[in-house]
Design a protein around this motif. Sequence first.
Motif, PDB file in Angstrom:
ATOM      1  N   ASP A 124       0.867  -1.179   0.000  1.00 42.63           N
ATOM      2  CA  ASP A 124       0.000   0.000   0.000  1.00 42.63           C
ATOM      3  C   ASP A 124       0.903   1.228   0.000  1.00 42.63           C
ATOM      4  OD1 ASP A 124      -1.763   2.052   0.354  1.00 42.63           O
ATOM      5  OD2 ASP A 124      -2.647   1.270   2.195  1.00 42.63           O
ATOM      6  N   LYS A 125       1.019   1.856  -1.165  1.00 38.42           N
ATOM      7  CA  LYS A 125       1.940   2.984  -1.331  1.00 38.42           C
ATOM      8  C   LYS A 125       1.598   4.156  -0.419  1.00 38.42           C
ATOM      9  CE  LYS A 125       4.170   5.588  -5.028  1.00 38.42           C
ATOM     10  NZ  LYS A 125       4.226   5.852  -6.464  1.00 38.42           N
ATOM     11  N   SER A 126       0.326   4.429  -0.212  1.00 32.76           N
ATOM     12  CA  SER A 126      -0.078   5.597   0.586  1.00 32.76           C
ATOM     13  C   SER A 126       0.356   5.484   2.044  1.00 32.76           C
ATOM     14  CB  SER A 126      -1.586   5.821   0.498  1.00 32.76           C
ATOM     15  OG  SER A 126      -2.262   4.693   1.027  1.00 32.76           O
ATOM     16  N   SER A 127       0.319   4.272   2.606  1.00 31.16           N
ATOM     17  CA  SER A 127       0.704   4.097   4.014  1.00 31.16           C
ATOM     18  C   SER A 127       2.098   3.497   4.175  1.00 31.16           C
ATOM     19  CB  SER A 127      -0.311   3.197   4.722  1.00 31.16           C
ATOM     20  OG  SER A 127      -0.295   1.900   4.150  1.00 31.16           O
ATOM     21  N   GLY A 128       2.687   3.013   3.058  1.00 29.85           N
ATOM     22  CA  GLY A 128       4.000   2.370   3.139  1.00 29.85           C
ATOM     23  C   GLY A 128       3.934   1.006   3.800  1.00 29.85           C
ATOM     24  N   THR A 129       2.745   0.384   3.778  1.00 33.86           N
ATOM     25  CA  THR A 129       2.538  -0.902   4.442  1.00 33.86           C
ATOM     26  C   THR A 129       2.750  -2.053   3.456  1.00 33.86           C
ATOM     27  OG1 THR A 129       0.904   0.113   5.893  1.00 33.86           O
ATOM     28  CG2 THR A 129       0.897  -2.276   5.785  1.00 33.86           C
ATOM     29  N   LYS A 134       1.581 -16.414   3.405  1.00 39.19           N
ATOM     30  CA  LYS A 134       1.794 -17.772   2.893  1.00 39.19           C
ATOM     31  C   LYS A 134       0.880 -18.698   3.688  1.00 39.19           C
ATOM     32  CE  LYS A 134       4.912 -21.459   1.885  1.00 39.19           C
ATOM     33  NZ  LYS A 134       6.243 -21.923   1.642  1.00 39.19           N
ATOM     34  N   GLY A 135      -0.069 -19.270   2.986  1.00 40.43           N
ATOM     35  CA  GLY A 135      -1.046 -20.140   3.659  1.00 40.43           C
ATOM     36  C   GLY A 135      -1.816 -19.354   4.697  1.00 40.43           C
ATOM     37  N   VAL A 136      -1.822 -19.867   5.955  1.00 38.23           N
ATOM     38  CA  VAL A 136      -2.547 -19.184   7.027  1.00 38.23           C
ATOM     39  C   VAL A 136      -1.675 -18.155   7.740  1.00 38.23           C
ATOM     40  CG1 VAL A 136      -4.141 -21.094   7.428  1.00 38.23           C
ATOM     41  CG2 VAL A 136      -1.978 -21.013   8.686  1.00 38.23           C
ATOM     42  N   ARG A 137      -0.397 -18.120   7.407  1.00 35.91           N
ATOM     43  CA  ARG A 137       0.527 -17.187   8.070  1.00 35.91           C
ATOM     44  C   ARG A 137       0.574 -15.857   7.326  1.00 35.91           C
ATOM     45  NH1 ARG A 137       3.777 -19.181  12.072  1.00 35.91           N
ATOM     46  NH2 ARG A 137       3.684 -21.425  12.347  1.00 35.91           N
ATOM     47  N   GLU A 138       0.622 -14.795   8.135  1.00 38.96           N
ATOM     48  CA  GLU A 138       0.587 -13.450   7.565  1.00 38.96           C
ATOM     49  C   GLU A 138       1.432 -12.510   8.412  1.00 38.96           C
ATOM     50  OE1 GLU A 138      -2.955 -10.266   6.855  1.00 38.96           O
ATOM     51  OE2 GLU A 138      -3.458 -12.390   6.577  1.00 38.96           O
ATOM     52  N   LEU A 139       2.205 -11.620   7.749  1.00 37.36           N
ATOM     53  CA  LEU A 139       2.919 -10.582   8.489  1.00 37.36           C
ATOM     54  C   LEU A 139       2.756  -9.256   7.776  1.00 37.36           C
ATOM     55  CD1 LEU A 139       6.607 -10.336   7.772  1.00 37.36           C
ATOM     56  CD2 LEU A 139       5.603 -12.527   7.253  1.00 37.36           C
ATOM     57  N   THR A 140       2.772  -8.204   8.563  1.00 30.32           N
ATOM     58  CA  THR A 140       2.604  -6.854   8.029  1.00 30.32           C
ATOM     59  C   THR A 140       3.733  -5.983   8.538  1.00 30.32           C
ATOM     60  OG1 THR A 140       0.209  -7.153   8.116  1.00 30.32           O
ATOM     61  CG2 THR A 140       1.017  -4.910   7.801  1.00 30.32           C
ATOM     62  N   LEU A 141       4.378  -5.278   7.603  1.00 31.43           N
ATOM     63  CA  LEU A 141       5.483  -4.372   7.926  1.00 31.43           C
ATOM     64  C   LEU A 141       5.173  -2.992   7.373  1.00 31.43           C
ATOM     65  CD1 LEU A 141       7.530  -6.916   6.117  1.00 31.43           C
ATOM     66  CD2 LEU A 141       8.299  -6.412   8.392  1.00 31.43           C
ATOM     67  N   THR A 142       5.797  -1.981   7.947  1.00 31.56           N
ATOM     68  CA  THR A 142       5.657  -0.619   7.439  1.00 31.56           C
ATOM     69  C   THR A 142       7.048  -0.054   7.214  1.00 31.56           C
ATOM     70  OG1 THR A 142       3.621  -0.357   8.702  1.00 31.56           O
ATOM     71  CG2 THR A 142       4.649   1.658   7.866  1.00 31.56           C
ATOM     72  N   LEU A 143       7.245   0.549   6.046  1.00 31.87           N
ATOM     73  CA  LEU A 143       8.544   1.137   5.731  1.00 31.87           C
ATOM     74  C   LEU A 143       8.945   2.140   6.808  1.00 31.87           C
ATOM     75  CD1 LEU A 143       8.179   1.762   1.895  1.00 31.87           C
ATOM     76  CD2 LEU A 143       9.441  -0.062   3.020  1.00 31.87           C
ATOM     77  N   GLY A 144      10.172   2.018   7.296  1.00 32.08           N
ATOM     78  CA  GLY A 144      10.691   2.936   8.304  1.00 32.08           C
ATOM     79  C   GLY A 144      10.298   2.604   9.726  1.00 32.08           C
ATOM     80  N   SER A 145       9.484   1.571   9.928  1.00 34.39           N
ATOM     81  CA  SER A 145       9.034   1.200  11.273  1.00 34.39           C
ATOM     82  C   SER A 145       9.592  -0.169  11.660  1.00 34.39           C
ATOM     83  CB  SER A 145       7.503   1.152  11.321  1.00 34.39           C
ATOM     84  OG  SER A 145       7.074   0.604  12.549  1.00 34.39           O
ATOM     85  N   ILE A 163      13.899   1.369   1.848  1.00 36.49           N
ATOM     86  CA  ILE A 163      14.083   1.362   0.399  1.00 36.49           C
ATOM     87  C   ILE A 163      15.488   1.867   0.107  1.00 36.49           C
ATOM     88  CG2 ILE A 163      13.341   2.334  -1.803  1.00 36.49           C
ATOM     89  CD1 ILE A 163      10.504   2.432  -0.665  1.00 36.49           C
ATOM     90  N   ILE A 164      16.259   1.060  -0.611  1.00 39.22           N
ATOM     91  CA  ILE A 164      17.620   1.430  -1.013  1.00 39.22           C
ATOM     92  C   ILE A 164      17.695   1.285  -2.527  1.00 39.22           C
ATOM     93  CG2 ILE A 164      20.082   0.890  -0.804  1.00 39.22           C
ATOM     94  CD1 ILE A 164      19.384  -0.391   1.948  1.00 39.22           C
ATOM     95  N   ASN A 165      17.990   2.380  -3.199  1.00 41.20           N
ATOM     96  CA  ASN A 165      18.064   2.386  -4.672  1.00 41.20           C
ATOM     97  C   ASN A 165      16.810   1.783  -5.314  1.00 41.20           C
ATOM     98  OD1 ASN A 165      20.635   3.537  -4.569  1.00 41.20           O
ATOM     99  ND2 ASN A 165      21.623   1.545  -4.477  1.00 41.20           N
ATOM    100  N   GLY A 166      15.661   2.121  -4.761  1.00 46.48           N
ATOM    101  CA  GLY A 166      14.388   1.683  -5.335  1.00 46.48           C
ATOM    102  C   GLY A 166      13.962   0.270  -4.973  1.00 46.48           C
ATOM    103  N   VAL A 167      14.733  -0.418  -4.116  1.00 43.80           N
ATOM    104  CA  VAL A 167      14.414  -1.793  -3.723  1.00 43.80           C
ATOM    105  C   VAL A 167      14.097  -1.810  -2.230  1.00 43.80           C
ATOM    106  CG1 VAL A 167      15.299  -4.162  -3.548  1.00 43.80           C
ATOM    107  CG2 VAL A 167      15.932  -2.727  -5.504  1.00 43.80           C
ATOM    108  N   THR A 168      13.016  -2.507  -1.840  1.00 42.68           N
ATOM    109  CA  THR A 168      12.654  -2.628  -0.432  1.00 42.68           C
ATOM    110  C   THR A 168      13.431  -3.783   0.194  1.00 42.68           C
ATOM    111  OG1 THR A 168      10.431  -1.807  -0.901  1.00 42.68           O
ATOM    112  CG2 THR A 168      10.747  -2.939   1.196  1.00 42.68           C
ATOM    113  N   TYR A 169      14.129  -3.477   1.291  1.00 42.34           N
ATOM    114  CA  TYR A 169      14.929  -4.467   2.015  1.00 42.34           C
ATOM    115  C   TYR A 169      14.339  -4.705   3.399  1.00 42.34           C
ATOM    116  CZ  TYR A 169      18.772  -4.290  -1.369  1.00 42.34           C
ATOM    117  OH  TYR A 169      19.544  -4.389  -2.498  1.00 42.34           O
ATOM    118  N   VAL A 170      14.446  -5.970   3.848  1.00 46.05           N
ATOM    119  CA  VAL A 170      13.962  -6.348   5.180  1.00 46.05           C
ATOM    120  C   VAL A 170      14.949  -7.317   5.823  1.00 46.05           C
ATOM    121  CG1 VAL A 170      11.504  -6.072   4.660  1.00 46.05           C
ATOM    122  CG2 VAL A 170      12.628  -8.254   4.209  1.00 46.05           C
ATOM    123  N   PRO A 171      14.962  -7.400   7.172  1.00 43.06           N
ATOM    124  CA  PRO A 171      15.776  -8.430   7.830  1.00 43.06           C
ATOM    125  C   PRO A 171      15.185  -9.805   7.527  1.00 43.06           C
ATOM    126  CG  PRO A 171      15.016  -6.770   9.406  1.00 43.06           C
ATOM    127  CD  PRO A 171      14.284  -6.529   8.130  1.00 43.06           C
TER     128      PRO A 171
END
Length: 196
Positions: A124-129, A134-145, A163-171
């Motif tokens: 969701d571009k407006s909220s950065g969410t 996958k299956g019944v498992r779900e996770l939600t992240l927000t850019l910068g949080s 976002i680094i050079n247009g790519v979203t990175y996560v741990p």
Amino acid sequence: MRMMGGHYLIRTILKILSLLLICFIFFSSSQVIAEEKNLIKLEYDYSSEEMEKWMENPLVKKQFAISFDNDSTVQTPSYKKSGLNVYVNEQKITFSSEPVIYQNINLVPLREIAKGLGATVTYDKSSGTVGVKKGVRELTLTLGSKTVYYNGSTETTSAAPKIINGVTYVPAQVFAKGLGASLKFSSSNNSLKITI
């Protein structure tokens, strides 16, 4: 006749004044240019030790109201390529954007790690969410949080998605936990094995 002579005299005086003004402007600008060249020359004539001594002078610091000890214009990159090799169920993931290290944490490209784990991603571009499922498992992240939601429960991650050079990175561990996978890191060959 007298009128004509008066006009001629006034025009002559104006021409002389104009010529003097032009000469004054020319010589003034030449002097300014010469002074600027001298300033530049003087600037480069000082050794770095002399410049440091000059900058440490309390009067200079007060005059310019600058702290020379803390140069905020010099910035080092906050991330670097990690060369991390990532395997999902023994299959190596080929990233189009290389994993990076940010604040001593390995970050991986979101879409490619999600694809490798067989998960779907929504954004969701407006909220950065970012939503990952996958299956019944779900996770939600927000850019910068650093807050992540695992099936509705909230936790704090070691690093926020960025976002680094247009790519979203996560741990990577965010996915391991959120999608029920296990992680094994090997420093000897810089590899991360994910089993799901």
